[in-house]
Scaffold this motif. Structure first.
Motif, mmCIF file in Angstrom:
data_model
loop_
_atom_site.group_PDB
_atom_site.id
_atom_site.type_symbol
_atom_site.label_atom_id
_atom_site.label_comp_id
_atom_site.label_asym_id
_atom_site.label_seq_id
_atom_site.Cartn_x
_atom_site.Cartn_y
_atom_site.Cartn_z
ATOM 1 N N CYS A 21 24.356 -7.632 50.748
ATOM 2 C CA CYS A 21 23.978 -7.656 49.331
ATOM 3 C C CYS A 21 25.118 -7.064 48.513
ATOM 4 O O CYS A 21 25.594 -5.970 48.799
ATOM 5 C CB CYS A 21 22.695 -6.865 49.115
ATOM 6 S SG CYS A 21 22.299 -6.615 47.381
ATOM 7 N N ARG A 72 23.637 -12.845 47.613
ATOM 8 C CA ARG A 72 22.582 -11.973 48.124
ATOM 9 C C ARG A 72 22.375 -10.870 47.090
ATOM 10 O O ARG A 72 23.293 -10.129 46.765
ATOM 11 C CB ARG A 72 22.971 -11.384 49.483
ATOM 12 C CG ARG A 72 22.760 -12.398 50.591
ATOM 13 C CD ARG A 72 22.677 -11.775 51.969
ATOM 14 N NE ARG A 72 22.012 -12.705 52.881
ATOM 15 C CZ ARG A 72 21.803 -12.456 54.164
ATOM 16 N NH1 ARG A 72 22.195 -11.312 54.700
ATOM 17 N NH2 ARG A 72 21.178 -13.340 54.920
ATOM 18 N N PHE A 154 16.717 -9.965 53.757
ATOM 19 C CA PHE A 154 17.747 -10.865 53.238
ATOM 20 C C PHE A 154 17.832 -12.157 54.053
ATOM 21 O O PHE A 154 18.022 -13.240 53.503
ATOM 22 C CB PHE A 154 19.106 -10.151 53.186
ATOM 23 C CG PHE A 154 19.210 -9.201 52.033
ATOM 24 C CD1 PHE A 154 19.566 -9.661 50.773
ATOM 25 C CD2 PHE A 154 18.915 -7.854 52.188
ATOM 26 C CE1 PHE A 154 19.641 -8.796 49.687
ATOM 27 C CE2 PHE A 154 18.984 -6.981 51.112
ATOM 28 C CZ PHE A 154 19.349 -7.447 49.864
#
Lengths: 356, 248
Positions: A21, A72, A154
């Protein structure tokens, strides 16, 4: 990698970065502020971006834009802020975008309080915003699990192109425990993000549009049915739960997150009292582990649902048990965390009384 | 034969749904021509609003995202932060930007977000059928101000350019009109300047375009253009309200 003592919120933030992320959009609210603080400090170091939004409404729409651009992306908030995000979450599910949401639940309704609660279960698991959609909901009970599930979130978001929520409470967010970060590799076989809007120079001129508008009812019905085929797949393959001490249990406690930890202590106390009690702990709240109940329902005499709410997961337990055994409920709310002694007392009443 | 005029390749071949006499089509054309002339169409991402321009993604020949009502600047922020090399613009009406989306537009401007906003102001809610907008003129009748908008209680026009020009991190703010050819050419120059600001990473740029709504104003297309000139221009003075390069 070595074990590291971390606060829950920071562990979740670190796990997100570990999972690739690079973008965070959020708005301050107690008791999750360590997540945006950590992200504002750490994301620039790894080439990412942190934006403090003007509201949770804006934050979730920034998430929409970033997810649509192929990144992400994470946002976190606590109960009232998650309520504000519901419109955007519905759009994200409708446009089939992957993102991860963290709700560090506090007590409600309204402004409520800042102490831990589990009263957002309905909102998290039954849709939350408008329209036909679901959010995949993961409920960690300790910080290592919070790390592991955040990273998994994720992958699941990318796999299903759907929002995934890590649903914890102020207790998980604020306590400290040792955690370990393994080198992260994305799950094998994740689909390419060839739908992301990066400019048609990257698509050979093919226009990509992120959208949830379908004015023709037959098209919209087809779209919703396609989304629900993903949910059916999740219900087949993504159910996660833990059974503890259920083999000989006369009572099976059903609890998730913080209350499952307290239930575990209560089970040890019950053992010393000669009472046989087990724990069924849902890890995915949606999809709910309905079939896990079939594994224990024959052996047990009764179920005891414990939540930090007035009884929300209770409804799903009723669906799972389907009248085969009696179900009792014990809940504390308003930010009060139940004690293991309170739960032991409930078990004793259950086994001594009519329910057993 | 010599081609003297053709449709911009910044527009698709999809027939537009706009009402006869509405100037959305002209504004789309100006934006599309600008993107082509600046040679950025292929790396542009448009953000469509909720309102009459909700199908803008069908008309602009570039990647696009459809935003929730009023949230286009937030969506654009997310896109731009992930891919700073993309040219990101929002196309928003006055209900979308000046009513439900006031927080998002003010804070995108406050952050100096390096995006371009095309703000189409026709002083009314078009798509939903002619309701009062924050930009409706005092005395202007609408379906939710049937006696005409009253200054007290319903308020007076919200002047977006004047308001945003007070925000330090904005780079370029201009109000233009397309009700005649000279004004249309001026609008094109303003759009080009606004996108150029973004290309040069100068920060937030916004062009407000005064537009018509013959359907909900209850006027012919020609009378609508006249109405812009006579009624909107006094309430919404044209001009450059902010230019960090000092131009006017």
């Amino acid at each position: 990698m070595a074990r590291k003592l971390m606060k829950g919120n920071e562990a979740i933030a670190a796990a997100a970065i570990n999972a690739g992320c690079r973008y965070f959009f959020g708005y301050p609210i107690t008791p999750q502020n360590e997540i945006p603080e950590y992200m504002s400090r750490e994301l620039p170091k790894v080439g990412g971006a942190y934006v403090q939004a003007e509201s949770e409404v804006a934050a979730i729409n920034m998430v929409y834009g970033a997810a649509g651009a192929g990144a992400r992306v994470l946002t976190s908030s606590s109960s009232p802020g998650i309520s504000l995000m519901q419109e955007g979450i519905s759009y994200i599910a409708g446009a089939e975008l992957p993102c991860v949401l963290v709700n560090i639940m506090r007590a409600g309704p309204g402004l409520g309080g800042v102490q831990p609660a589990q009263a957002d279960y309905f909102q998290a698991t039954k849709g939350g915003g408008h329209g036909d959609y679901r959010v995949l909901v993961l409920a960690p009970a300790n910080l290592q699990e919070a790390v592991d599930l955040t990273q998994l979130a994720f992958d699941l978001a990318d796999k299903y192109r759907n929002p995934v929520m890590v649903l914890a409470d102020g207790m998980i967010g604020q306590l400290m425990e040792p955690v370990e970060f393994s080198p992260y590799r994305p799950a094998a076989g994740l689909p390419p993000k060839d739908w992301a809007t990066t400019g048609t120079v990257h698509s050979g001129g093919r226009q990509r549009v992120i959208n949830s508008l379908y004015l023709y009812p037959d098209q919209l019905e087809n779209h919703v049915r396609a989304i629900f085929r993903k949910y059916a797949e999740m219900e087949r393959t993504e159910v996660r739960y833990e059974l503890y001490n259920c083999d000989q249990a006369d009572v099976v406690i059903v609890a998730y997150g913080t209350t499952s930890r307290i239930a575990r202590s209560a089970i040890e106390k019950c053992r010393r009292l000669g009472l046989r009690v087990g724990l069924l702990r849902p890890i995915t709240l949606y999809p709910f582990p309905l079939a896990a109940f079939d594994l224990v329902v024959e052996r047990t005499k009764a179920f005891l649902v414990v939540e930090m709410s007035m009884g929300q997961m209770l409804d799903d337990v009723k669906i799972a048990v389907a009248g085969r055994r009696p179900i009792s409920f014990y809940g504390r709310t308003g930010g009060i965390v139940p004690t293991s002694e309170e739960i032991v007392k409930q078990v004793q009443e259950l086994l001594g009384g009519r329910g057993a | 034969m010599k081609i003297v005029y053709e449709k911009s390749r910044g527009l698709t071949d999809v027939p537009m749904h706009y009402c006869p006499g509405c100037t959305h089509g002209i504004i789309h054309k100006l934006v599309a021509e600008t993107l082509v002339e600046l040679d950025v169409l292929g790396r542009t991402v448009a953000v469509a609003p909720v309102g009459c321009a909700v199908f803008a993604y069908e008309y602009f020949n570039c990647d696009a995202q459809e935003a929730a009502h009023g949230r286009a600047p937030a969506v654009a922020t997310g896109i731009k932060r992930v891919h700073p090399d993309n040219i990101v613009f929002t196309y928003q009406g006055d209900g979308d930007l000046a009513s439900i989306g006031t927080a998002e537009i003010v804070h995108a401007a406050m952050r100096g977000e390096n995006i371009t906003v095309v703000f189409v102001n026709n002083a009314i809610y078009g798509m939903t059928g002619g309701q009062m907008a924050p930009t409706t003129l005092v005395g202007q009748p609408t379906t939710t101000s049937p006696l005409g908008r009253s200054r007290l209680g319903q308020g007076a026009p919200l002047r977006v350019c004047e308001m945003l020009a007070t925000i330090e991190a904005t780079a370029y703010i201009a109000r233009v009109s397309v009700h005649n050819i000279p004004r249309l050419n001026g609008a094109k120059r303003a759009l080009k300047k606004a996108f150029q600001m973004q290309i040069e990473n100068k920060g937030f740029s916004l062009v407000e375009v005064l537009s018509t709504c013959p359907t909900n104003w209850g006027l012919s297309p020609v009378d609508s253009l006249r109405w812009v000139e006579q009624n909107m221009l006094p309430a919404y003075p044209l001009g450059v309200y902010k230019d960090i390069e000092g131009g006017t």
